[in-house]
Scaffold this motif. Structure first.
Motif, short mmCIF file in Angstrom:
data_model
loop_
_atom_site.label_atom_id
_atom_site.label_comp_id
_atom_site.label_asym_id
_atom_site.label_seq_id
_atom_site.Cartn_x
_atom_site.Cartn_y
_atom_site.Cartn_z
N CYS A 1 -16.23 -18.89 14.57
CA CYS A 1 -17.55 -19.05 15.18
C CYS A 1 -18.57 -18.42 14.23
O CYS A 1 -18.36 -17.30 13.75
CB CYS A 1 -17.57 -18.34 16.53
N PRO A 2 -19.66 -19.11 13.90
CA PRO A 2 -20.61 -18.55 12.92
C PRO A 2 -21.19 -17.20 13.33
O PRO A 2 -21.41 -16.34 12.48
CB PRO A 2 -21.71 -19.62 12.84
N GLN A 3 -21.41 -17.01 14.62
CA GLN A 3 -21.98 -15.75 15.09
C GLN A 3 -20.90 -14.68 15.18
O GLN A 3 -19.73 -14.98 15.44
CB GLN A 3 -22.63 -15.94 16.47
N PRO A 4 -21.27 -13.42 14.98
CA PRO A 4 -20.32 -12.34 15.24
C PRO A 4 -19.86 -12.38 16.69
O PRO A 4 -20.64 -12.65 17.61
CB PRO A 4 -21.15 -11.07 14.97
N VAL A 5 -18.57 -12.11 16.90
CA VAL A 5 -18.00 -12.12 18.25
C VAL A 5 -17.44 -10.73 18.55
O VAL A 5 -16.64 -10.18 17.78
CB VAL A 5 -16.87 -13.17 18.38
N ILE A 6 -17.87 -10.17 19.67
CA ILE A 6 -17.41 -8.86 20.12
C ILE A 6 -16.45 -9.05 21.28
O ILE A 6 -16.75 -9.75 22.24
CB ILE A 6 -18.60 -8.00 20.59
N MET B 1 -27.65 -5.93 18.09
CA MET B 1 -27.21 -6.77 16.99
C MET B 1 -27.97 -8.09 16.97
O MET B 1 -28.36 -8.59 15.90
CB MET B 1 -25.71 -7.05 17.09
N ALA B 2 -28.19 -8.67 18.14
CA ALA B 2 -28.84 -9.98 18.24
C ALA B 2 -30.29 -9.94 17.80
O ALA B 2 -30.89 -10.98 17.52
CB ALA B 2 -28.73 -10.52 19.66
N SER B 3 -30.87 -8.73 17.73
CA SER B 3 -32.26 -8.61 17.28
C SER B 3 -32.38 -8.72 15.76
O SER B 3 -33.48 -8.84 15.23
CB SER B 3 -32.84 -7.27 17.74
N TYR B 4 -31.24 -8.70 15.05
CA TYR B 4 -31.26 -8.80 13.60
C TYR B 4 -31.35 -10.27 13.19
O TYR B 4 -31.20 -11.19 13.99
CB TYR B 4 -29.99 -8.18 13.00
N ASP B 5 -31.60 -10.49 11.90
CA ASP B 5 -31.75 -11.84 11.36
C ASP B 5 -30.47 -12.65 11.58
O ASP B 5 -29.37 -12.21 11.21
CB ASP B 5 -32.07 -11.77 9.86
N ARG B 6 -30.60 -13.82 12.19
CA ARG B 6 -29.45 -14.64 12.55
C ARG B 6 -28.61 -15.02 11.34
O ARG B 6 -27.38 -14.91 11.34
CB ARG B 6 -29.95 -15.90 13.27
N GLN B 7 -29.27 -15.47 10.27
CA GLN B 7 -28.54 -15.91 9.09
C GLN B 7 -27.87 -14.74 8.39
O GLN B 7 -26.75 -14.87 7.88
CB GLN B 7 -29.48 -16.64 8.13
N CYS B 8 -28.53 -13.60 8.40
CA CYS B 8 -27.94 -12.42 7.76
C CYS B 8 -26.69 -11.97 8.52
O CYS B 8 -25.69 -11.56 7.92
CB CYS B 8 -28.97 -11.30 7.70
N LEU B 9 -26.72 -12.05 9.84
CA LEU B 9 -25.53 -11.74 10.63
C LEU B 9 -24.37 -12.68 10.26
O LEU B 9 -23.23 -12.23 10.06
CB LEU B 9 -25.84 -11.88 12.12
N ALA B 10 -24.68 -13.97 10.17
CA ALA B 10 -23.64 -14.95 9.86
C ALA B 10 -23.07 -14.73 8.45
O ALA B 10 -21.85 -14.81 8.24
CB ALA B 10 -24.19 -16.36 9.99
N GLU B 11 -23.95 -14.45 7.49
CA GLU B 11 -23.49 -14.23 6.11
C GLU B 11 -22.64 -12.96 6.02
O GLU B 11 -21.64 -12.91 5.28
CB GLU B 11 -24.70 -14.10 5.17
N THR B 12 -23.02 -11.93 6.77
CA THR B 12 -22.25 -10.69 6.76
C THR B 12 -20.88 -10.90 7.36
O THR B 12 -19.87 -10.36 6.86
CB THR B 12 -23.02 -9.58 7.50
N LYS B 13 -20.80 -11.69 8.42
CA LYS B 13 -19.49 -12.01 9.00
C LYS B 13 -18.62 -12.76 7.99
O LYS B 13 -17.45 -12.41 7.80
CB LYS B 13 -19.66 -12.85 10.27
N ARG B 14 -19.19 -13.77 7.34
CA ARG B 14 -18.42 -14.52 6.34
C ARG B 14 -17.99 -13.62 5.18
O ARG B 14 -16.88 -13.77 4.65
CB ARG B 14 -19.24 -15.71 5.81
N LEU B 15 -18.85 -12.70 4.80
CA LEU B 15 -18.50 -11.78 3.72
C LEU B 15 -17.28 -10.95 4.10
O LEU B 15 -16.36 -10.78 3.31
CB LEU B 15 -19.70 -10.86 3.42
N GLY B 16 -17.27 -10.45 5.35
CA GLY B 16 -16.14 -9.67 5.80
C GLY B 16 -14.84 -10.46 5.81
O GLY B 16 -13.76 -9.91 5.56
N GLN B 17 -14.93 -11.76 6.07
CA GLN B 17 -13.73 -12.59 6.12
C GLN B 17 -13.21 -12.97 4.74
O GLN B 17 -12.02 -13.20 4.56
CB GLN B 17 -14.01 -13.86 6.93
#
Length: 251
Positions: free
Chosen positions: A95-100, A195-211
């Motif tokens: 999922c592109p968005q971070p999932v908790i 978390m949701a108040s942060y930049d949407r694309q930056c959240l997605a890129e950070t998740k992909r970076l972690g993976q």
């Protein structure tokens, strides 16, 4: 979406997905997996959602496989169900968005695996975790478990089939924090909204970076991180957030 076994609530940039099969301990029947797949594959197309929370409420997470259904399967006819399981896993993990994961109760076998697919895990004091596949003559999900808690500990979890309480899960690094019973969803909601108040694309890129970062050598990882950082520093959103922080420091 026409959902029977999930509840979906969206607000403040957060999609909260609740498994709702309390009479069965939120056991994962095919219909539950189909709805999980549909919801998490759909979240990536929802521009109003920056973060997702997966939970079973304050009492359950998921007791795992629906054993009555599992008992009906044969080796020659298991392909559709196993494919469905792994499609649901992938829908959450990718999922592109971070999932908790907000784990309020037992997360066992398939339920443990669902929590494993999430990016961050929080638990209540009554949560329990166990990768029980070995006790059912099934092989486990070893990856990404070893990436989260290390290979040696992952081998213990997989080979012993032990049930771990929330304190043990915290000590091994599987969950990030344990909240008092009954206070999990309130606290995770606050974290998710921040978390949701942060930049949407930056959240997605950070998740992909972690993976992806574990698949690079150190030099390649540093180059990738530099390239990503250059894509964001100096942006309009970056300037606005720096200005807001500087203004708050002057107060």
């Amino acid at each position: 979406m026409d959902l029977r076994f999930l509840l979906l609530e969206i607000g403040h940039g957060v999609a909260t997905v609740t498994i709702h099969r309390p009479d069965k301990g939120n056991a994962l029947a095919p219909e539950v997996l189909e709805e999980l797949t549909e919801v998490f594959e759909g979240l990536g197309r929802m521009a109003e959602v920056n973060v997702a929370v997966l939970t079973g409420g304050e009492k359950f997470f998921s007791a795992g496989f629906d054993l009555n259904f599992i008992r009906t399967l044969e080796k020659v006819s298991n392909e559709a169900f196993t494919a469905l399981f792994h499609r649901a896993y992938r829908a959450i993990m990718f999922c592109p968005q971070p999932v908790i994961a907000a784990v309020g109760g037992p997360a066992i076998a398939g339920g443990f695996d669902l929590s494993l697919m999430c990016d961050i895990r929080y638990a209540s004091q009554r949560a329990k975790f166990g990768q029980r596949e070995i006790a059912l003559s099934l092989t486990p999900i070893m990856d990404p478990l070893w990436r989260v808690i290390g290979l040696g500990r992952a081998m213990e979890v997989a080979l012993t089939g032990r049930i771990y309480d929330a304190a043990e899960a915290l000590a091994m690094g599987y969950v990030s924090k344990v909240f008092p019973t009954g206070e999990l969803l309130e606290n995770v909601g606050q974290i998710a909204r921040q978390m949701a108040s942060y930049d949407r694309q930056c959240l997605a890129e950070t998740k992909r970076l972690g993976q992806t970062i574990v698949n690079h050598d150190l030099d390649g990882a540093m180059k990738l991180q530099e390239w990503l950082f250059r894509g964001y520093i100096g942006s309009e959103d970056n300037h606005q957030r720096v200005d807001a922080l500087l203004a708050s420091l002057k107060k």
